[in-house]
Design a protein around this motif. Structure first.
Motif, PDB file in Angstrom:
ATOM      1  N   GLY A  28      57.167 -15.683  38.739  1.00  0.00           N
ATOM      2  CA  GLY A  28      56.657 -15.971  40.164  1.00  0.00           C
ATOM      3  C   GLY A  28      55.944 -17.158  40.063  1.00  0.00           C
ATOM      4  O   GLY A  28      56.280 -18.207  40.949  1.00  0.00           O
ATOM      5  N   ARG A  29      54.957 -17.318  39.091  1.00  0.00           N
ATOM      6  CA  ARG A  29      54.122 -18.559  39.345  1.00  0.00           C
ATOM      7  C   ARG A  29      54.999 -19.737  38.477  1.00  0.00           C
ATOM      8  O   ARG A  29      54.421 -20.859  39.018  1.00  0.00           O
ATOM      9  CB  ARG A  29      52.750 -18.253  38.367  1.00  0.00           C
ATOM     10  N   TYR A  30      55.732 -19.648  37.440  1.00  0.00           N
ATOM     11  CA  TYR A  30      56.224 -20.642  37.016  1.00  0.00           C
ATOM     12  C   TYR A  30      57.693 -21.012  36.742  1.00  0.00           C
ATOM     13  O   TYR A  30      58.289 -21.900  36.474  1.00  0.00           O
ATOM     14  CB  TYR A  30      55.896 -20.491  35.253  1.00  0.00           C
ATOM     15  N   VAL A  31      58.561 -20.093  37.477  1.00  0.00           N
ATOM     16  CA  VAL A  31      59.968 -20.369  37.488  1.00  0.00           C
ATOM     17  C   VAL A  31      60.351 -19.998  39.085  1.00  0.00           C
ATOM     18  O   VAL A  31      60.883 -20.705  39.735  1.00  0.00           O
ATOM     19  CB  VAL A  31      60.640 -19.199  36.593  1.00  0.00           C
ATOM     20  N   CYS A  77      65.834 -22.100  39.425  1.00  0.00           N
ATOM     21  CA  CYS A  77      67.094 -21.313  38.970  1.00  0.00           C
ATOM     22  C   CYS A  77      67.533 -21.894  37.701  1.00  0.00           C
ATOM     23  O   CYS A  77      68.289 -20.769  37.155  1.00  0.00           O
ATOM     24  CB  CYS A  77      68.090 -21.252  40.115  1.00  0.00           C
ATOM     25  N   GLU A  78      67.596 -23.114  37.546  1.00  0.00           N
ATOM     26  CA  GLU A  78      68.195 -23.453  36.148  1.00  0.00           C
ATOM     27  C   GLU A  78      67.467 -23.143  35.248  1.00  0.00           C
ATOM     28  O   GLU A  78      68.037 -23.075  33.758  1.00  0.00           O
ATOM     29  CB  GLU A  78      68.267 -25.169  36.238  1.00  0.00           C
ATOM     30  N   ILE A  94      67.040 -14.886  34.214  1.00  0.00           N
ATOM     31  CA  ILE A  94      67.686 -13.475  34.786  1.00  0.00           C
ATOM     32  C   ILE A  94      68.759 -14.252  35.789  1.00  0.00           C
ATOM     33  O   ILE A  94      69.152 -13.415  36.896  1.00  0.00           O
ATOM     34  CB  ILE A  94      66.902 -12.582  35.541  1.00  0.00           C
ATOM     35  N   ALA A  95      68.923 -15.519  35.935  1.00  0.00           N
ATOM     36  CA  ALA A  95      69.767 -16.104  36.972  1.00  0.00           C
ATOM     37  C   ALA A  95      71.128 -15.261  37.307  1.00  0.00           C
ATOM     38  O   ALA A  95      71.713 -15.486  38.263  1.00  0.00           O
ATOM     39  CB  ALA A  95      69.931 -17.585  36.802  1.00  0.00           C
ATOM     40  N   ASP A 122      72.071 -24.234  45.595  1.00  0.00           N
ATOM     41  CA  ASP A 122      73.199 -23.233  45.574  1.00  0.00           C
ATOM     42  C   ASP A 122      74.209 -23.387  44.191  1.00  0.00           C
ATOM     43  O   ASP A 122      75.383 -23.156  44.627  1.00  0.00           O
ATOM     44  CB  ASP A 122      74.211 -23.762  46.842  1.00  0.00           C
ATOM     45  N   ILE A 123      73.678 -23.462  43.409  1.00  0.00           N
ATOM     46  CA  ILE A 123      74.117 -23.625  41.961  1.00  0.00           C
ATOM     47  C   ILE A 123      74.680 -22.232  41.574  1.00  0.00           C
ATOM     48  O   ILE A 123      73.766 -21.279  41.472  1.00  0.00           O
ATOM     49  CB  ILE A 123      73.119 -24.104  40.858  1.00  0.00           C
TER      50      ILE A 123
END
Length: 222
Positions: free
Chosen positions: A177-180, A188-189, A193-194, A205-206
Protein backbone atom coordinates in the motif's frame (compact mmCIF):
# COMPACT_ATOMS: atom_id res chain seq x y z
CA UNK A 1 -3.77 -17.82 -1.65
CA UNK A 2 -1.89 -16.80 -4.78
CA UNK A 3 -1.68 -13.16 -3.74
CA UNK A 4 0.38 -13.91 -0.66
CA UNK A 5 2.46 -16.52 -2.47
CA UNK A 6 3.64 -13.75 -4.78
CA UNK A 7 4.22 -11.33 -1.91
CA UNK A 8 6.36 -13.99 -0.23
CA UNK A 9 8.45 -14.52 -3.36
CA UNK A 10 8.89 -10.77 -3.71
CA UNK A 11 9.77 -10.18 -0.03
CA UNK A 12 10.53 -13.44 1.82
CA UNK A 13 11.30 -11.66 5.11
CA UNK A 14 9.50 -8.31 5.17
CA UNK A 15 10.33 -5.95 8.02
CA UNK A 16 8.77 -2.83 9.46
CA UNK A 17 10.40 0.49 8.71
CA UNK A 18 10.32 1.95 12.22
CA UNK A 19 13.86 2.01 13.62
CA UNK A 20 14.33 0.56 17.11
CA UNK A 21 16.99 -1.13 19.23
CA UNK A 22 14.81 -3.33 21.46
CA UNK A 23 11.18 -4.10 22.23
CA UNK A 24 10.76 -1.00 24.41
CA UNK A 25 11.97 1.38 21.72
CA UNK A 26 9.81 -0.48 19.19
CA UNK A 27 6.78 0.11 21.40
CA UNK A 28 7.63 3.79 21.79
CA UNK A 29 8.22 4.20 18.06
CA UNK A 30 4.85 2.66 17.21
CA UNK A 31 3.10 4.90 19.74
CA UNK A 32 4.78 7.92 18.16
CA UNK A 33 3.87 6.82 14.63
CA UNK A 34 0.16 7.51 15.04
CA UNK A 35 -0.78 10.16 12.47
CA UNK A 36 2.89 10.45 11.49
CA UNK A 37 5.17 8.87 8.90
CA UNK A 38 7.72 6.21 9.78
CA UNK A 39 10.43 8.39 8.23
CA UNK A 40 9.44 11.32 10.42
CA UNK A 41 9.43 9.16 13.55
CA UNK A 42 12.83 7.66 12.71
CA UNK A 43 14.35 11.10 12.24
CA UNK A 44 13.12 12.17 15.68
CA UNK A 45 13.92 9.00 17.62
CA UNK A 46 17.46 8.20 16.46
CA UNK A 47 18.99 10.59 18.97
CA UNK A 48 16.35 9.88 21.62
CA UNK A 49 16.92 6.12 21.61
CA UNK A 50 20.67 6.59 21.91
CA UNK A 51 20.21 7.98 25.42
CA UNK A 52 16.86 6.46 26.48
CA UNK A 53 16.41 2.85 25.41
CA UNK A 54 14.74 1.59 28.60
CA UNK A 55 11.68 2.71 30.57
CA UNK A 56 13.95 3.77 33.42
CA UNK A 57 16.11 6.00 31.21
CA UNK A 58 13.07 7.46 29.47
CA UNK A 59 11.42 8.28 32.79
CA UNK A 60 14.61 9.89 34.04
CA UNK A 61 14.74 12.03 30.92
CA UNK A 62 11.35 13.52 31.71
CA UNK A 63 8.39 14.70 29.65
CA UNK A 64 9.85 18.09 28.73
CA UNK A 65 13.11 16.65 27.43
CA UNK A 66 11.35 13.87 25.52
CA UNK A 67 9.19 16.55 23.94
CA UNK A 68 12.28 18.37 22.71
CA UNK A 69 13.41 15.26 20.84
CA UNK A 70 10.05 14.53 19.22
CA UNK A 71 8.92 18.10 18.54
CA UNK A 72 8.88 17.48 14.77
CA UNK A 73 6.24 14.73 15.13
CA UNK A 74 2.56 15.57 15.02
CA UNK A 75 0.78 15.75 18.41
CA UNK A 76 4.19 15.69 20.07
CA UNK A 77 3.07 17.17 23.40
CA UNK A 78 0.49 14.48 24.05
CA UNK A 79 2.83 11.79 22.76
CA UNK A 80 5.65 12.92 25.07
CA UNK A 81 3.22 12.68 27.99
CA UNK A 82 2.14 9.19 26.94
CA UNK A 83 5.74 8.00 26.56
CA UNK A 84 6.47 9.01 30.15
CA UNK A 85 3.22 7.49 31.46
CA UNK A 86 3.96 4.37 29.44
CA UNK A 87 7.42 4.10 30.97
CA UNK A 88 6.01 4.55 34.46
CA UNK A 89 3.42 1.83 33.88
CA UNK A 90 6.00 -0.63 32.55
CA UNK A 91 8.20 -0.10 35.60
CA UNK A 92 5.31 -0.19 38.06
CA UNK A 93 3.30 -3.07 36.62
CA UNK A 94 5.73 -5.16 34.59
CA UNK A 95 9.15 -4.81 36.18
CA UNK A 96 10.33 -2.60 33.34
CA UNK A 97 9.63 -5.28 30.71
CA UNK A 98 7.27 -5.01 27.75
CA UNK A 99 4.59 -7.73 28.09
CA UNK A 100 3.92 -10.11 25.23
CA UNK A 101 0.17 -10.07 25.81
CA UNK A 102 -2.36 -7.95 23.93
CA UNK A 103 -4.60 -7.24 26.90
CA UNK A 104 -1.64 -6.11 29.01
CA UNK A 105 -0.27 -3.97 26.19
CA UNK A 106 -3.55 -2.20 25.47
CA UNK A 107 -3.83 -1.19 29.12
CA UNK A 108 -0.65 0.87 28.76
CA UNK A 109 -1.02 4.64 28.14
CA UNK A 110 -1.13 5.51 24.45
CA UNK A 111 -1.27 1.89 23.31
CA UNK A 112 -4.22 0.79 21.20
CA UNK A 113 -4.98 -2.52 19.53
CA UNK A 114 -3.04 -1.68 16.35
CA UNK A 115 0.07 -0.71 18.33
CA UNK A 116 -0.17 -3.87 20.42
CA UNK A 117 -0.54 -6.01 17.29
CA UNK A 118 2.55 -4.46 15.69
CA UNK A 119 4.68 -5.16 18.78
CA UNK A 120 3.32 -8.70 19.16
CA UNK A 121 4.05 -9.40 15.51
CA UNK A 122 7.43 -7.75 15.08
CA UNK A 123 9.06 -8.71 18.38
CA UNK A 124 7.10 -11.63 19.78
CA UNK A 125 6.53 -13.21 16.34
CA UNK A 126 2.81 -13.66 16.82
CA UNK A 127 0.60 -13.88 13.69
CA UNK A 128 -1.36 -10.71 14.38
CA UNK A 129 -2.93 -8.32 11.87
CA UNK A 130 -2.20 -4.66 12.60
CA UNK A 131 -4.64 -2.71 10.43
CA UNK A 132 -3.34 0.75 9.57
CA UNK A 133 -4.59 3.18 6.92
CA UNK A 134 -2.74 1.32 4.14
CA UNK A 135 -4.17 -2.07 5.04
CA UNK A 136 -7.66 -0.67 5.58
CA UNK A 137 -7.56 0.97 2.15
CA UNK A 138 -6.19 -2.08 0.32
CA UNK A 139 -8.49 -4.58 2.02
CA UNK A 140 -11.46 -2.56 0.80
CA UNK A 141 -10.06 -1.47 -2.57
CA UNK A 142 -9.13 -4.93 -3.83
CA UNK A 143 -12.08 -6.58 -2.06
CA UNK A 144 -9.76 -8.82 -0.05
CA UNK A 145 -11.45 -8.18 3.28
CA UNK A 146 -14.00 -5.36 3.05
CA UNK A 147 -15.03 -3.70 6.28
CA UNK A 148 -16.50 -0.45 7.57
CA UNK A 149 -13.87 -0.04 10.29
CA UNK A 150 -10.46 -1.40 11.26
CA UNK A 151 -11.91 -4.02 13.59
CA UNK A 152 -14.06 -5.48 10.82
CA UNK A 153 -11.13 -5.53 8.42
CA UNK A 154 -8.84 -7.16 10.98
CA UNK A 155 -11.39 -9.87 11.71
CA UNK A 156 -11.97 -10.50 8.00
CA UNK A 157 -8.26 -10.66 7.17
CA UNK A 158 -7.61 -13.17 9.92
CA UNK A 159 -10.23 -15.37 8.29
CA UNK A 160 -9.12 -15.08 4.65
CA UNK A 161 -5.30 -15.02 4.93
CA UNK A 162 -3.94 -18.59 4.93
CA UNK A 163 -2.27 -19.54 8.19
CA UNK A 164 1.13 -20.08 6.56
CA UNK A 165 1.22 -16.41 5.51
CA UNK A 166 -0.22 -14.76 8.64
CA UNK A 167 3.08 -13.91 10.30
CA UNK A 168 4.19 -11.60 7.50
CA UNK A 169 0.84 -10.68 5.91
CA UNK A 170 0.42 -7.30 7.55
CA UNK A 171 3.90 -6.18 6.49
CA UNK A 172 3.34 -7.32 2.91
CA UNK A 173 0.09 -5.39 2.75
CA UNK A 174 1.54 -2.25 4.35
CA UNK A 175 4.52 -2.16 1.99
CA UNK A 176 2.27 -2.87 -0.99
CA UNK A 177 0.00 0.00 0.00
CA UNK A 178 2.84 2.38 0.73
CA UNK A 179 4.82 1.85 -2.45
CA UNK A 180 2.51 0.37 -5.10
CA UNK A 181 -1.20 0.45 -4.31
CA UNK A 182 -1.03 4.10 -3.27
CA UNK A 183 -3.99 6.09 -2.04
CA UNK A 184 -4.27 8.69 -4.80
CA UNK A 185 -2.85 6.86 -7.77
CA UNK A 186 -2.10 3.15 -7.48
CA UNK A 187 0.74 2.07 -9.74
CA UNK A 188 -1.02 -0.91 -11.27
CA UNK A 189 1.65 -1.31 -13.95
CA UNK A 190 4.14 -2.25 -11.18
CA UNK A 191 1.78 -4.50 -9.22
CA UNK A 192 2.69 -8.17 -8.82
CA UNK A 193 -0.95 -9.10 -8.23
CA UNK A 194 -2.50 -6.93 -10.95
CA UNK A 195 -3.85 -9.85 -12.97
CA UNK A 196 -5.68 -11.31 -9.97
CA UNK A 197 -6.66 -8.04 -8.31
CA UNK A 198 -10.41 -7.60 -7.84
CA UNK A 199 -10.37 -3.81 -7.61
CA UNK A 200 -13.27 -2.41 -9.68
CA UNK A 201 -11.00 0.27 -11.15
CA UNK A 202 -7.32 0.25 -12.02
CA UNK A 203 -4.91 3.00 -13.01
CA UNK A 204 -5.86 4.46 -16.40
CA UNK A 205 -8.28 1.54 -16.78
CA UNK A 206 -5.42 -0.59 -18.10
CA UNK A 207 -6.75 -4.14 -18.37
CA UNK A 208 -5.03 -6.95 -16.46
CA UNK A 209 -2.64 -8.66 -16.73
CA UNK A 210 -0.39 -5.65 -16.33
CA UNK A 211 2.75 -7.14 -14.88
CA UNK A 212 5.89 -7.78 -16.91
CA UNK A 213 6.77 -10.95 -15.03
CA UNK A 214 10.36 -11.05 -16.23
CA UNK A 215 10.93 -7.73 -14.46
CA UNK A 216 9.42 -8.82 -11.14
CA UNK A 217 11.21 -12.13 -10.82
CA UNK A 218 7.87 -13.83 -10.23
CA UNK A 219 5.95 -16.28 -12.33
CA UNK A 220 2.18 -16.65 -12.31
CA UNK A 221 0.96 -19.86 -10.74
CA UNK A 222 -0.07 -22.49 -13.27
Amino acid sequence: MEMFRRFEVQRPEPTGELEHVNVFTLLVAVVLSAQATDAGVNKATRALFQIADTPQKMLALGEEKVGEYIRTIGLWRNKAKNVILLSEALIRDHGGEVPGDRDALTKLPGVGRKTANVVLNMFFRQPTMAVDTHIFRIANRILLAPGKNVDEVEEALLKVVPEQYLLHAHHWLILHGRYVCKARKPECERCVIADICKAPEKTNDIPAPLVRWEETGLLPAK
